[in-house]
Design a protein around this motif. Structure first.
Motif, PDB file in Angstrom:
ATOM      1  N   ILE A 184       1.069 -10.116   5.206  1.00  0.00           N
ATOM      2  CA  ILE A 184       1.500  -8.801   5.691  1.00  0.00           C
ATOM      3  C   ILE A 184       0.903  -7.734   4.790  1.00  0.00           C
ATOM      4  N   CYS A 185       0.125  -6.822   5.370  1.00  0.00           N
ATOM      5  CA  CYS A 185      -0.324  -5.606   4.677  1.00  0.00           C
ATOM      6  C   CYS A 185       0.684  -4.522   5.029  1.00  0.00           C
ATOM      7  N   ALA A 186       1.372  -3.976   4.045  1.00  0.00           N
ATOM      8  CA  ALA A 186       2.540  -3.154   4.362  1.00  0.00           C
ATOM      9  C   ALA A 186       2.725  -2.007   3.386  1.00  0.00           C
ATOM     10  N   THR A 187       3.364  -0.960   3.876  1.00  0.00           N
ATOM     11  CA  THR A 187       3.896   0.072   2.989  1.00  0.00           C
ATOM     12  C   THR A 187       5.240  -0.411   2.461  1.00  0.00           C
ATOM     13  N   SER A 188       5.881   0.395   1.648  1.00  0.00           N
ATOM     14  CA  SER A 188       7.159  -0.006   1.045  1.00  0.00           C
ATOM     15  C   SER A 188       8.254  -0.191   2.085  1.00  0.00           C
ATOM     16  N   ALA A 189       8.007   0.237   3.343  1.00  0.00           N
ATOM     17  CA  ALA A 189       8.999   0.066   4.400  1.00  0.00           C
ATOM     18  C   ALA A 189       9.266  -1.404   4.690  1.00  0.00           C
ATOM     19  N   PHE A 190       8.327  -2.296   4.305  1.00  0.00           N
ATOM     20  CA  PHE A 190       8.495  -3.716   4.606  1.00  0.00           C
ATOM     21  C   PHE A 190       9.125  -4.463   3.436  1.00  0.00           C
ATOM     22  N   PHE A 246       0.850  -1.193   0.000  1.00  0.00           N
ATOM     23  CA  PHE A 246       0.000   0.000   0.000  1.00  0.00           C
ATOM     24  C   PHE A 246       0.887   1.245   0.000  1.00  0.00           C
ATOM     25  N   SER A 247       0.349   2.349  -0.456  1.00  0.00           N
ATOM     26  CA  SER A 247       1.051   3.629  -0.329  1.00  0.00           C
ATOM     27  C   SER A 247       0.500   4.455   0.825  1.00  0.00           C
ATOM     28  N   SER A 248      -0.598   4.004   1.439  1.00  0.00           N
ATOM     29  CA  SER A 248      -1.256   4.727   2.528  1.00  0.00           C
ATOM     30  C   SER A 248      -1.209   3.899   3.811  1.00  0.00           C
ATOM     31  N   LYS A 249      -0.677   4.493   4.877  1.00  0.00           N
ATOM     32  CA  LYS A 249      -0.653   3.800   6.171  1.00  0.00           C
ATOM     33  C   LYS A 249      -2.070   3.529   6.666  1.00  0.00           C
ATOM     34  N   LYS A 250      -2.959   4.492   6.457  1.00  0.00           N
ATOM     35  CA  LYS A 250      -4.344   4.335   6.893  1.00  0.00           C
ATOM     36  C   LYS A 250      -5.006   3.154   6.197  1.00  0.00           C
ATOM     37  N   GLU A 251      -4.812   3.051   4.883  1.00  0.00           N
ATOM     38  CA  GLU A 251      -5.397   1.945   4.136  1.00  0.00           C
ATOM     39  C   GLU A 251      -4.735   0.617   4.497  1.00  0.00           C
ATOM     40  N   ASN A 258      -4.164 -18.886  16.786  1.00  0.00           N
ATOM     41  CA  ASN A 258      -4.177 -17.783  15.835  1.00  0.00           C
ATOM     42  C   ASN A 258      -4.025 -16.457  16.566  1.00  0.00           C
ATOM     43  N   LEU A 259      -2.902 -16.301  17.307  1.00  0.00           N
ATOM     44  CA  LEU A 259      -2.667 -15.073  18.053  1.00  0.00           C
ATOM     45  C   LEU A 259      -2.334 -13.934  17.108  1.00  0.00           C
ATOM     46  N   THR A 260      -2.757 -12.725  17.461  1.00  0.00           N
ATOM     47  CA  THR A 260      -2.360 -11.547  16.703  1.00  0.00           C
ATOM     48  C   THR A 260      -0.928 -11.187  17.069  1.00  0.00           C
ATOM     49  N   TRP A 261      -0.306 -10.350  16.227  1.00  0.00           N
ATOM     50  CA  TRP A 261       1.060  -9.920  16.558  1.00  0.00           C
ATOM     51  C   TRP A 261       1.061  -9.095  17.836  1.00  0.00           C
ATOM     52  N   GLU A 262      -0.052  -8.367  18.125  1.00  0.00           N
ATOM     53  CA  GLU A 262      -0.134  -7.609  19.372  1.00  0.00           C
ATOM     54  C   GLU A 262      -0.095  -8.541  20.577  1.00  0.00           C
ATOM     55  N   VAL A 282      -7.380  -2.279   5.578  1.00  0.00           N
ATOM     56  CA  VAL A 282      -7.512  -3.530   4.840  1.00  0.00           C
ATOM     57  C   VAL A 282      -7.063  -4.714   5.697  1.00  0.00           C
ATOM     58  N   SER A 283      -6.046  -4.510   6.526  1.00  0.00           N
ATOM     59  CA  SER A 283      -5.604  -5.574   7.420  1.00  0.00           C
ATOM     60  C   SER A 283      -6.748  -6.012   8.340  1.00  0.00           C
ATOM     61  N   HIS A 284      -7.443  -5.056   8.936  1.00  0.00           N
ATOM     62  CA  HIS A 284      -8.571  -5.381   9.818  1.00  0.00           C
ATOM     63  C   HIS A 284      -9.702  -6.042   9.023  1.00  0.00           C
ATOM     64  N   TYR A 285      -9.938  -5.555   7.816  1.00  0.00           N
ATOM     65  CA  TYR A 285     -10.995  -6.109   6.962  1.00  0.00           C
ATOM     66  C   TYR A 285     -10.702  -7.576   6.633  1.00  0.00           C
ATOM     67  N   LEU A 286      -9.434  -7.862   6.313  1.00  0.00           N
ATOM     68  CA  LEU A 286      -9.068  -9.231   5.951  1.00  0.00           C
ATOM     69  C   LEU A 286      -9.126 -10.166   7.157  1.00  0.00           C
ATOM     70  N   LYS A 287      -8.750  -9.668   8.319  1.00  0.00           N
ATOM     71  CA  LYS A 287      -8.851 -10.501   9.524  1.00  0.00           C
ATOM     72  C   LYS A 287     -10.296 -10.937   9.764  1.00  0.00           C
ATOM     73  N   GLU A 288     -11.227 -10.036   9.460  1.00  0.00           N
ATOM     74  CA  GLU A 288     -12.638 -10.347   9.666  1.00  0.00           C
ATOM     75  C   GLU A 288     -13.156 -11.319   8.610  1.00  0.00           C
ATOM     76  N   HIS A 289     -12.725 -11.158   7.366  1.00  0.00           N
ATOM     77  CA  HIS A 289     -13.306 -11.921   6.262  1.00  0.00           C
ATOM     78  C   HIS A 289     -12.493 -13.156   5.861  1.00  0.00           C
ATOM     79  N   VAL A 290     -11.246 -13.246   6.337  1.00  0.00           N
ATOM     80  CA  VAL A 290     -10.431 -14.445   6.068  1.00  0.00           C
ATOM     81  C   VAL A 290      -9.834 -14.918   7.397  1.00  0.00           C
ATOM     82  N   PRO A 291     -10.671 -15.422   8.303  1.00  0.00           N
ATOM     83  CA  PRO A 291     -10.207 -15.750   9.661  1.00  0.00           C
ATOM     84  C   PRO A 291      -9.214 -16.903   9.722  1.00  0.00           C
TER      85      PRO A 291
END
Length: 502
Positions: A283-289, A234-239, A485-489, A243-252
């Motif tokens: 991993i949903c990531a900006t170019s930093a990853f 992604f180019s947007s940190k917000k997105e 299925n622990l989160t990274w947090e 999308v990461s939260h959206y995918l966690k919900e829809h691809v458990p």
């Protein structure tokens, strides 16, 4: 031990990959080398083997902090203990330990910014530096996609270290970048080892979408079908987070995390290590990853947003399929994506009005507080270092602050403004090249790699969506769903606050 024996003894490889042996032989004979190999094709072996074969220290200059940590960990896992990294991740204790044991090291990874510090240069001058490796060498060029001003000072560092043998390494070498590299190291006789950088095991797909919602649903459908190690850029940190939260919900069934530059260092390092060790799937990531992260079995690299140029796209796609098995690049594009990427370009460069404000300040003052100026105009660290390097290189400031007004001519100001304008135009041209490559009806692979090589390798599993490849042809080995299925947090909390189960 000879080169092959060294490779077998330390790394347990029984043969060199394409291009490695010839580079190693040239370095051992004292020849300076410019090397291009595809991302993930074993560039590190080209300097690690000579480092272990010869006396003296091998200095590896790289802007990729994650690569430093990953390489040090990898080498120590192979029993090579005389290796260390110096960067901003070091604690005071770690840094003191490295400096205390410098004379014992065979390989030292260091950032270009840290290499400009007098205290570290003074220590390095006391050592015998055998090889000087410039990783991501395109950063030397103002036309490189990740231009780093501190790279422009590496030639003077080489001279101060009594001219060790030089290895310049990059996976993205255009004609403009090559010209700048040779100009910067004009005193060196450099031998070229330039190899084709396209990977025959990666297939390319461009999927045109009408909205972000359609992108979201495409990714859900794709991940529901393919449970494989995946990076989504992604180019947007917000997105990235949304999308990461959206995918966690829809691809458990998938273990998913997001990664961007606003996370704390320990959070980023933990997420990176979890992905490397297979504890995370997506991993949903900006170019930093991904910069320098050597995970061999990434099967999908998806672009939710496009980067600003083909070079970055090639680097990011190159993180897939390093084990030479079939992998796929999927670019999701809408008509509005160009606006997002153009805003990124605007944010990468100093704006003309900021330069004009700087000129007024320089005219009025005798000393420059660049840190204060940067804070006032909300400039990032890259911008600040760019300003400092440009002013120092043109003798406008000395001792980091004293202003030489006689050098501050109208011609200097006009030239600098013109340079920034040309850079902006160049960036927009690079974006247009990428958009054209992904929207044309020509072969995607050929369009992507055309700036770097005259031809392309024959694909092994299917070329691209223009040439008839379809995602249904992708048949990778699937991951098994994890019971825990622990989160990274959750895992970060476990490591920070250990607990005892009752």
């Amino acid at each position: 031990m000879n080169a092959l024996e060294t490779l077998q003894h330390y790394f347990n490889y029984h043969a060199f990959q394409t291009g490695q042996r010839a580079v190693i032989d040239d370095l051992n004979e004292g020849h300076d080398v410019l090397l291009t190999l595809p991302t993930g094709a074993g560039k590190s072996i080209c300097y690690q083997v000579p480092a272990l074969m010869n006396d003296g220290l091998t200095l590896v200059v790289t802007p990729l902090l994650s690569l430093m940590e990953d390489q040090v960990r990898h080498l120590k896992a192979h029993g090579i203990k005389r290796v260390a990294a110096l960067n901003s991740f070091n604690t005071t204790t770690e840094r003191q330990h490295v400096l205390k044991n410098l004379k014992l090291l065979k390989i030292l990874y260091i950032s270009p910014e840290l290499l400009q510090q007098d205290w570290i240069l003074k220590r390095l001058k006391q050592l015998s530096v055998r090889f000087f490796v410039v990783d991501e060498a395109h950063c030397i060029s103002q036309w490189g996609h990740e231009f780093r001003p501190d790279y422009m000072k590496l030639e003077s560092v080489l001279q101060s270290l009594k001219h060790p043998t030089l290895l310049l390494v990059t996976a993205t070498l255009t004609a403009d970048v090559k010209r700048d590299i040779y100009q910067h190291f004009s005193s060196r006789q450099i031998k070229e080892h330039l190899h084709m950088i396209d990977r025959d095991n990666i297939s390319f797909i461009v999927e045109k979408c009408s909205s972000n919602y359609e992108k979201d649903r495409y990714i859900v459908d794709c991940l529901s079908t393919y449970h494989v190690p995946t990076i989504i850029y992604f180019s947007s940190k917000k997105e990235t987070e949304r999308v990461s939260h959206y995918l966690k919900e829809h691809v458990p069934t998938h273990r998913i995390a997001y990664y961007h530059g606003d996370l704390e260092n320990n959070e980023r390092m933990l997420i990176q290590q979890q992905f490397l060790s297979g504890e995370l799937d997506v991993i949903c990531a900006t170019s930093a990853f991904g910069m320098g992260v050597n995970k061999k079995d990434v099967r999908l690299v998806m672009h939710y947003h496009l980067p600003t140029q083909i070079e970055s796209f090639v680097q990011e796609v190159g993180r897939a399929g390093r084990d030479h098995l079939h992998s796929v690049s999927i670019s999701l594009v809408t008509e509005h994506d160009r606006l997002i990427t153009e805003r990124l370009i605007e944010g990468e460069m100093i704006e003309e009005n900021v330069l004009l404000q700087l000129f007024r300040l320089l005219d009025q003052q005798t000393h420059l507080d660049l840190a204060l100026f940067s804070d006032t105009h909300q400039l990032n660290e890259i911008h600040r270092r760019y300003l400092q390097n440009y002013l120092e290189n043109h003798d406008i400031i000395t001792d980091n602050k004293t202003i030489n007004h006689h050098k501050l001519t109208d011609q200097f100001k006009d030239t600098w403004v013109r340079t920034v304008t040309e850079r902006q135009q160049f960036k927009r041209k690079k974006l247009f090249e990428l958009l054209l490559a992904l929207s044309d009806d020509r072969c995607i692979r050929r369009s992507i790699y055309q700036p770097f090589q005259h031809d392309i390798n024959k694909d092994r599993f299917g070329c691209c969506s223009v040439c008839g490849f379809r995602l249904a042809q992708f048949e990778p080995i699937q991951l098994q769903t994890s019971i825990e299925n622990l989160t990274w947090e959750d895992k970060l909390n476990r490591r920070i606050r250990p607990y005892t189960e009752v």
